[in-house]
Design an enzyme around this catalytic site. Sequence first.
Site, PDB file in Angstrom:
ATOM      1  N   ASP A 232      73.727  -7.289  68.315  1.00  0.00           N
ATOM      2  CA  ASP A 232      72.722  -7.510  69.352  1.00  0.00           C
ATOM      3  C   ASP A 232      72.974  -8.868  69.997  1.00  0.00           C
ATOM      4  O   ASP A 232      72.651  -9.912  69.419  1.00  0.00           O
ATOM      5  CB  ASP A 232      71.321  -7.448  68.751  1.00  0.00           C
ATOM      6  CG  ASP A 232      70.231  -7.371  69.794  1.00  0.00           C
ATOM      7  OD1 ASP A 232      70.465  -7.821  70.942  1.00  0.00           O
ATOM      8  OD2 ASP A 232      69.133  -6.877  69.465  1.00  0.00           O
TER       9      ASP A 232
ATOM     10  N   TYR B 281      67.216  -7.983  86.845  1.00  0.00           N
ATOM     11  CA  TYR B 281      68.645  -7.650  86.850  1.00  0.00           C
ATOM     12  C   TYR B 281      69.380  -8.538  87.852  1.00  0.00           C
ATOM     13  O   TYR B 281      70.412  -9.117  87.528  1.00  0.00           O
ATOM     14  CB  TYR B 281      68.828  -6.171  87.189  1.00  0.00           C
ATOM     15  CG  TYR B 281      70.261  -5.717  87.176  1.00  0.00           C
ATOM     16  CD1 TYR B 281      70.892  -5.434  85.972  1.00  0.00           C
ATOM     17  CD2 TYR B 281      70.982  -5.561  88.355  1.00  0.00           C
ATOM     18  CE1 TYR B 281      72.209  -5.011  85.951  1.00  0.00           C
ATOM     19  CE2 TYR B 281      72.293  -5.136  88.344  1.00  0.00           C
ATOM     20  CZ  TYR B 281      72.914  -4.866  87.136  1.00  0.00           C
ATOM     21  OH  TYR B 281      74.226  -4.440  87.123  1.00  0.00           O
TER      22      TYR B 281
END
Length: 139
Positions: free
Chosen positions: A40, A126
């Site tokens: 992760d 984003y």
Amino acid sequence: MRFDGRKALVTGGTRGIGLAIARQLENLGAEVIAWGHEVDVRYESDVKAAMPKVDICVNSAGIFGPVGSALSYDTIEWDNVMAVNLRGTFHVCKHVIPHMVAQGYGRVVNLSSVVAKDTNPMCPAYTASKAGIVALTRC
């Protein structure tokens, strides 16, 4: 160009663009380590613990996040997109580059997006994260 005898790390390398990059590097002779969910990148400790010594690193891990205006965007969602896309890229660079410097060779490719320059008002996290990757890469 061939990468025979080179080791490559591709984050986000188990699907999408990252998988295509991993396959192409393999086709060009590289030994590829593809990170997906098992590492992760949001967590520096995970990245540091799993970091292999490689010659090539492609930071492709990323998520799009929900669609919506900046005025309605959920802060938790914002933080998650930033954590994966921008902070994840930072963590990987921070821990892969010292190995490359020590061995006297290395290449890092950080994937961004056209929205870093030509923004999309309905994907603020984003867009901001990808612009941040461009700025980080320049640093």
